[in-house]
Design a protein around this motif. Structure first.
Motif, mmCIF file in Angstrom:
data_model
loop_
_atom_site.group_PDB
_atom_site.id
_atom_site.type_symbol
_atom_site.label_atom_id
_atom_site.label_comp_id
_atom_site.label_asym_id
_atom_site.label_seq_id
_atom_site.Cartn_x
_atom_site.Cartn_y
_atom_site.Cartn_z
ATOM 1 N N ALA A 59 0.832 -1.203 0.000
ATOM 2 C CA ALA A 59 0.000 0.000 0.000
ATOM 3 C C ALA A 59 0.866 1.253 0.000
ATOM 4 O O ALA A 59 0.547 2.242 -0.675
ATOM 5 C CB ALA A 59 -0.925 0.001 1.218
ATOM 6 N N VAL A 60 1.962 1.237 0.730
ATOM 7 C CA VAL A 60 2.872 2.381 0.754
ATOM 8 C C VAL A 60 3.558 2.527 -0.608
ATOM 9 O O VAL A 60 3.709 3.633 -1.126
ATOM 10 C CB VAL A 60 3.905 2.232 1.885
ATOM 11 N N LEU A 61 3.964 1.414 -1.202
ATOM 12 C CA LEU A 61 4.567 1.482 -2.537
ATOM 13 C C LEU A 61 3.593 2.124 -3.518
ATOM 14 O O LEU A 61 3.973 2.992 -4.316
ATOM 15 C CB LEU A 61 4.975 0.092 -3.008
ATOM 16 N N ALA A 62 2.339 1.717 -3.472
ATOM 17 C CA ALA A 62 1.338 2.287 -4.374
ATOM 18 C C ALA A 62 1.157 3.775 -4.119
ATOM 19 O O ALA A 62 0.974 4.559 -5.060
ATOM 20 C CB ALA A 62 0.011 1.555 -4.214
ATOM 21 N N VAL A 100 -3.819 2.127 -4.318
ATOM 22 C CA VAL A 100 -3.548 2.010 -2.876
ATOM 23 C C VAL A 100 -4.551 1.071 -2.214
ATOM 24 O O VAL A 100 -4.187 0.282 -1.343
ATOM 25 C CB VAL A 100 -3.540 3.390 -2.197
ATOM 26 N N VAL A 101 -5.801 1.145 -2.644
ATOM 27 C CA VAL A 101 -6.792 0.190 -2.117
ATOM 28 C C VAL A 101 -6.355 -1.240 -2.424
ATOM 29 O O VAL A 101 -6.415 -2.129 -1.565
ATOM 30 C CB VAL A 101 -8.195 0.467 -2.710
ATOM 31 N N ALA A 102 -5.888 -1.467 -3.659
ATOM 32 C CA ALA A 102 -5.384 -2.797 -4.015
ATOM 33 C C ALA A 102 -4.193 -3.167 -3.138
ATOM 34 O O ALA A 102 -4.040 -4.329 -2.723
ATOM 35 C CB ALA A 102 -4.990 -2.829 -5.491
ATOM 36 N N GLY A 103 -3.351 -2.170 -2.845
ATOM 37 C CA GLY A 103 -2.217 -2.420 -1.971
ATOM 38 C C GLY A 103 -2.646 -2.774 -0.557
ATOM 39 O O GLY A 103 -2.026 -3.624 0.098
ATOM 40 N N LEU A 104 -3.693 -2.147 -0.077
ATOM 41 C CA LEU A 104 -4.213 -2.460 1.262
ATOM 42 C C LEU A 104 -4.721 -3.898 1.318
ATOM 43 O O LEU A 104 -4.528 -4.607 2.313
ATOM 44 C CB LEU A 104 -5.328 -1.487 1.638
ATOM 45 N N VAL A 120 0.565 -1.745 -8.758
ATOM 46 C CA VAL A 120 0.209 -0.532 -9.503
ATOM 47 C C VAL A 120 -0.158 -0.814 -10.950
ATOM 48 O O VAL A 120 -0.442 0.107 -11.718
ATOM 49 C CB VAL A 120 1.350 0.504 -9.446
ATOM 50 N N ASN A 121 -0.159 -2.093 -11.329
ATOM 51 C CA ASN A 121 -0.549 -2.465 -12.697
ATOM 52 C C ASN A 121 -0.972 -3.923 -12.678
ATOM 53 O O ASN A 121 -0.169 -4.814 -12.948
ATOM 54 C CB ASN A 121 0.609 -2.242 -13.665
ATOM 55 N N ALA A 122 -2.234 -4.151 -12.392
ATOM 56 C CA ALA A 122 -2.721 -5.525 -12.266
ATOM 57 C C ALA A 122 -2.515 -6.323 -13.541
ATOM 58 O O ALA A 122 -2.301 -7.540 -13.499
ATOM 59 C CB ALA A 122 -4.210 -5.513 -11.885
ATOM 60 N N ASP A 123 -2.543 -5.645 -14.688
ATOM 61 C CA ASP A 123 -2.371 -6.340 -15.962
ATOM 62 C C ASP A 123 -0.946 -6.830 -16.178
ATOM 63 O O ASP A 123 -0.697 -7.682 -17.029
ATOM 64 C CB ASP A 123 -2.750 -5.417 -17.133
ATOM 65 N N ALA A 124 -0.005 -6.271 -15.433
ATOM 66 C CA ALA A 124 1.404 -6.605 -15.638
ATOM 67 C C ALA A 124 1.787 -7.939 -15.026
ATOM 68 O O ALA A 124 2.760 -8.566 -15.448
ATOM 69 C CB ALA A 124 2.294 -5.512 -15.055
ATOM 70 N N GLY A 125 1.058 -8.381 -14.023
ATOM 71 C CA GLY A 125 1.455 -9.592 -13.313
ATOM 72 C C GLY A 125 2.377 -9.255 -12.152
ATOM 73 O O GLY A 125 2.726 -8.099 -11.912
ATOM 74 N N GLY A 126 2.795 -10.281 -11.420
ATOM 75 C CA GLY A 126 3.498 -10.063 -10.172
ATOM 76 C C GLY A 126 5.003 -10.161 -10.241
ATOM 77 O O GLY A 126 5.604 -10.792 -9.376
#
Length: 302
Positions: free
Chosen positions: A30-33, A85-89, A103-109
């Motif tokens: 969440a902080v990274l985002a 940030v919500v996704a990060g939480l 920060v980019n769900a389409d990119a993968g992990g």
């Protein structure tokens, strides 16, 4: 009474980081985002002033506060930043790592740089590269901007490889992007911007192998299309099309795509040329003029 929701918590986390003083590794997704979201606003508002960034996050930014900013784009980035940030939480609650997917769900992990200072530099380089070439926005929109951010954060992580290793990784990315209509010339420009940004905030060693990777892309392109031909292609396109060009620098883009095909990076230049000459986007007259410019480039290329 109900307490603050995730969006409120996300907004507060973004506000907590407008001072941009956090350093070191970012292990909390969440902080990274939040760091990425704030830095994208820095580029969009052209300001590092914490008060200006707070106004943007509060939806109160006006033209006098940031005279050169696109206020609609700023608003879009605020909404996108909150979403990330919500996704990060959520990822924090699930014990998931801080990686590209935050920060980019389409990119993968996949792994990206998590050092706060270098991550900010990567974000600035990505957004400035995007802003300098309207083709990105015209073709790829907000999705392209998100991929530029995560690509940039991954590219910084290559700095610690030896030069041959970094070159191989960058060439792999260049092939992937060129096949999707982004000539390697654009990636080389991005890398040059990245080197400048990293060098501005860290010691000389932090750029590592990145200059070698940028030079390798440029050398491969110049073996077939030198800088003079890139400039000539722009002049030919301007002369033939004027204001009718589908995007600025269409000639240079076609020259770069021809170079990628000549070097074997791609099979051909259709991923770019087909988009530029698409009949739903341009008239037959414009398409014909673009193809004539391409013919001149092909004839002039080595």
């Amino acid at each position: 009474m109900t307490g603050p929701g995730p969006t409120d918590e996300a907004r507060q986390l973004l506000l907590d980081h407008v001072d941009r003083t956090l350093t070191g590794p970012l292990e909390d997704p969440a902080v990274l985002a939040a760091v990425v979201g704030v830095e994208r606003l820095v580029v969009a508002t052209r300001s590092t002033d914490a008060d200006v960034l707070r106004l943007a996050l509060d939806g109160k930014l006006t033209a006098p506060d940031a005279p050169s900013a696109d206020l609609k784009r700023v608003s879009e980035l605020v909404a996108e930043g909150e979403h990330h940030v919500v996704a990060g939480l959520v990822r924090r609650a699930e014990g998931l790592p801080a990686d590209a997917a935050v920060v980019n769900a389409d990119a993968g992990g996949y792994e990206i740089i998590t050092d706060a200072t270098l991550l900010r530099a990567a974000v600035r380089a990505a957004q400035r590269s995007i802003d300098s070439m309207p083709y990105y926005g015209a073709r790829y929109g907000a999705r392209g901007s998100r991929f530029a951010t995560t690509d940039s954060a991954w590219l910084v992580s290559l700095a610690w490889l030896d030069a041959p290793g970094a070159v191989r990784q960058v060439q792999w990315l260049a092939r992937v992007l060129a096949a999707r209509g982004m000539p390697s010339w654009l990636l080389a420009i991005h890398l040059d911007e990245l080197v400048r940004e990293v060098a501005s905030v860290a010691d000389a060693e932090a750029v590592g192998a990145l200059p070698a990777a940028a030079a390798a892309l440029a050398s491969a392109r110049r073996a077939h299309v030198d800088d003079e031909l890139v400039q000539a292609a722009d002049a030919w396109a301007d002369e033939a099309l004027g204001e009718s060009s589908p995007v600025p620098r269409a000639g240079a883009l076609m020259a770069a795509a021809v170079a990628d095909a000549r070097s074997g990076l791609t099979r051909d230049d259709t991923a770019l040329v087909d988009w530029l000459t698409d009949g739903e986007r341009v008239s037959d007259t414009v398409a014909t003029a673009l193809r004539e410019v391409r013919r001149r480039i092909v004839d002039a290329a080595r």
